[in-house]
Design a protein around this motif. Structure first.
Motif, PDB file in Angstrom:
ATOM      1  N   TYR A  14       0.824  -1.213   0.000  1.00  0.00           N
ATOM      2  CA  TYR A  14       0.000   0.000   0.000  1.00  0.00           C
ATOM      3  C   TYR A  14       0.858   1.263   0.000  1.00  0.00           C
ATOM      4  O   TYR A  14       0.504   2.276  -0.607  1.00  0.00           O
ATOM      5  N   ASP A  62       4.499   2.790  -6.432  1.00  0.00           N
ATOM      6  CA  ASP A  62       3.748   2.361  -7.614  1.00  0.00           C
ATOM      7  C   ASP A  62       2.432   1.668  -7.242  1.00  0.00           C
ATOM      8  O   ASP A  62       1.869   0.914  -8.042  1.00  0.00           O
ATOM      9  N   TYR A  63       1.925   1.945  -6.023  1.00  0.00           N
ATOM     10  CA  TYR A  63       0.691   1.278  -5.598  1.00  0.00           C
ATOM     11  C   TYR A  63      -0.474   1.576  -6.547  1.00  0.00           C
ATOM     12  O   TYR A  63      -1.270   0.691  -6.862  1.00  0.00           O
ATOM     13  N   GLY A  64      -0.589   2.809  -7.018  1.00  0.00           N
ATOM     14  CA  GLY A  64      -1.688   3.167  -7.913  1.00  0.00           C
ATOM     15  C   GLY A  64      -1.676   2.338  -9.184  1.00  0.00           C
ATOM     16  O   GLY A  64      -2.725   1.875  -9.652  1.00  0.00           O
ATOM     17  N   GLN A  65      -0.485   2.149  -9.766  1.00  0.00           N
ATOM     18  CA  GLN A  65      -0.373   1.324 -10.962  1.00  0.00           C
ATOM     19  C   GLN A  65      -0.718  -0.130 -10.666  1.00  0.00           C
ATOM     20  O   GLN A  65      -1.397  -0.796 -11.443  1.00  0.00           O
ATOM     21  N   ALA A 111      -2.666  -1.276  -8.269  1.00  0.00           N
ATOM     22  CA  ALA A 111      -4.101  -1.385  -8.042  1.00  0.00           C
ATOM     23  C   ALA A 111      -4.870  -1.353  -9.359  1.00  0.00           C
ATOM     24  O   ALA A 111      -5.882  -2.052  -9.527  1.00  0.00           O
ATOM     25  N   ALA A 112      -4.392  -0.546 -10.321  1.00  0.00           N
ATOM     26  CA  ALA A 112      -5.048  -0.479 -11.629  1.00  0.00           C
ATOM     27  C   ALA A 112      -4.944  -1.820 -12.345  1.00  0.00           C
ATOM     28  O   ALA A 112      -5.898  -2.280 -12.985  1.00  0.00           O
ATOM     29  N   ARG A 164      -7.416  -4.183 -10.747  1.00  0.00           N
ATOM     30  CA  ARG A 164      -8.798  -3.919 -11.191  1.00  0.00           C
ATOM     31  C   ARG A 164      -9.036  -4.478 -12.589  1.00  0.00           C
ATOM     32  O   ARG A 164     -10.102  -4.999 -12.884  1.00  0.00           O
TER      33      ARG A 164
END
Length: 462
Positions: A17, A21-24, A26-27, A30
């Protein structure tokens, strides 16, 4: 106090978390729909103009989290990945229902064709604990007025009223009396028995109207879709939709004499008489196997208990299952495995041991019992259909992929160019599969999915 595994999972969640690069990541999660065991690929793809060689676009996993692209595993088994299995279940539902009421390229007139829902069971290989109900009340398992014992000194009766979650359900009354050899060989030859049943069914229909099978094919086609289900005793039985069409499938009407009654009678005769013989080996005589005595045939109606939606839902549900209810393993048996130490039911352990014993016989080598011991000998496809039944899973997946491409054009390095105007060069390498325990918990929270029964954790590759 949390145990060591809990602390490890929590630390993994916190680390992932707080990663830059957590956002990438998580994407990616998804886009896989919350896949429990995503496939990790490393590589690149380049798009060039085919006329002048101009580079139009380049995609590389070097900028992805961990340097890998995570893709859904696309397994059908809910025990391994509930998310991907749900996609498979939904596709199977659409495929089955389209063959009953139309849609997905199948005309709506198919709903007027004679169609039945058939269940073919396995024969008895010995008494097992079961649960029967009457008017909502559980009956005694196996009552015997005279009682008695088997040759091994165990009672042949069971007067208990088992609950639905009783772990003894499916276990033999006497494990030593149970025919484990017959059970394993039936599973191994069940696909062949089904194939012979479909051949016999066409022959019966042809004979009844005074035609050869070749002549019958010019006026009538038998279409079907089936799914295999494990009974708790460890043998498979088949649920199938069987439909009568005209010579070109669902787009043509069957002849007037092809009625539900005619189809039902032909199914009963074919199922009663079709058999398969097991290979003969040293100290193992050949066995003649057929379907069990219980043959359930019910017409599919637009209303009532057995509607097209009910049938499609039932078949789709079992298309995502395997041998979980038997208490066996969800993976192949390894040479290093100690059967006595595996966390499996006693009955499953005996059946697996019998698979390994029979699989070592040269005469039974073609049945591949050793490789499929974890499936108790069954190696066939769980869901199959005839070519003309309805659409295909490949067509449904292609339509979904095209829809996703239109919404996420360059997400995975693909561009909406015509194939004849773009030269595509790519290089991909498989580098691992799965999620760590902490990542699996985060993925479930991000996508609101559930974890598999046995999480495929710690499969993360560097």
């Amino acid at each position: 106090m949390p145990n060591q595994l809990d602390r490890h999972a929590i630390n993994g969640m916190v680390t992932r978390y707080n990663a830059p690069d957590y956002g990438q990541w998580a994407a990616q999660i998804r886009r896989t729909g919350g896949c429990a065991q995503p496939v990790h690929l490393r590589g690149k793809v380049e798009y060039h103009d085919s006329l002048n060689g101009t580079l139009l676009h380049r995609y590389s996993t070097a900028n992805e989290p961990g340097g890998v692209l995570r893709l859904a595993c696309k397994t059908r088994r809910a025990s391994r990945c509930p998310s991907c299995a749900e996609t498979y279940r939904a596709d199977t539902y659409q495929l089955i229902r389209a063959g009953l009421v139309g849609g997905k390229g199948v005309p709506a007139e198919v709903a007027e064709h004679p169609a039945v829902f058939l269940t073919l069971t396995a024969p008895s290989f010995g008494s097992v604990h079961n649960r029967c109900e009457r008017n909502g009340h559980a009956l005694r398992c196996r009552p015997r007025r005279k009682g008695g014992t088997c040759p091994h000194g165990l009672p042949v009766a069971c007067n208990e009223r088992h609950s639905a979650d009783d772990p003894r359900l499916g276990e033999p009354i006497c494990p030593d009396c149970y025919n484990h050899t017959g059970s394993v060989l039936f599973n191994a030859l069940a696909p062949e028995l089904w194939r012979r049943f479909t051949i016999r069914l066409r022959r019966v229909l042809a004979r009844d109207c005074g035609l050869t099978v070749k002549e019958l094919g010019k006026i009538l086609k038998v279409s079907f879709a089936k799914v295999a289900e494990y009974q708790r005793r460890g043998v498979v039985h088949f649920h199938a939709i069987i439909r009568l069409d005209g010579p070109d499938g669902p787009t043509t009407t069957p002849p007037g004499w092809a009625t539900l009654g005619h189809l039902t009678d032909a199914i009963i005769e074919a199922a009663r008489h079709v058999t398969v013989t097991t290979p003969e080996a040293v100290e193992l005589p050949a066995l003649t196997l057929g379907w069990g005595r219980e043959i359930d045939i019910r017409p599919i109606t637009a209303s009532g208990d057995l509607t097209d939606q009910a049938v499609a839902g039932y078949v789709a549900k079992y298309a995502t299952k395997a041998a979980e209810c038997v208490g066996t393993l969800d993976r192949r048996i390894r040479q290093t495995d100690d059967l006595d130490q595996l966390d499996i039911r006693p009955h499953a352990r005996r059946l697996i041991a019998e698979c390994l014993r029979l699989g070592a016989l040269p005469e039974l080598e073609d049945l591949r019992l050793t490789a499929w011991a974890h499936m108790l000998g069954f190696r066939g496809h769980f869901s199959t259909k005839s070519r003309a039944y309805s659409t295909t899973l490949a067509a449904l997946r292609a339509a979904r992929a095209e829809h996703q491409r239109s919404e996420h054009q360059i997400t995975t390095g693909r561009l909406p160019f015509e194939d004849d105007t773009v030269l595509v060069t790519s290089h991909w390498a498989y580098v691992g599969q799965g999620l760590t325990t902490g990542e699996a918990l985060l993925a479930a929270a991000i996508t609101a999915t559930r974890l598999p029964v046995t999480p495929q954790a710690e499969g993360h590759a560097a």
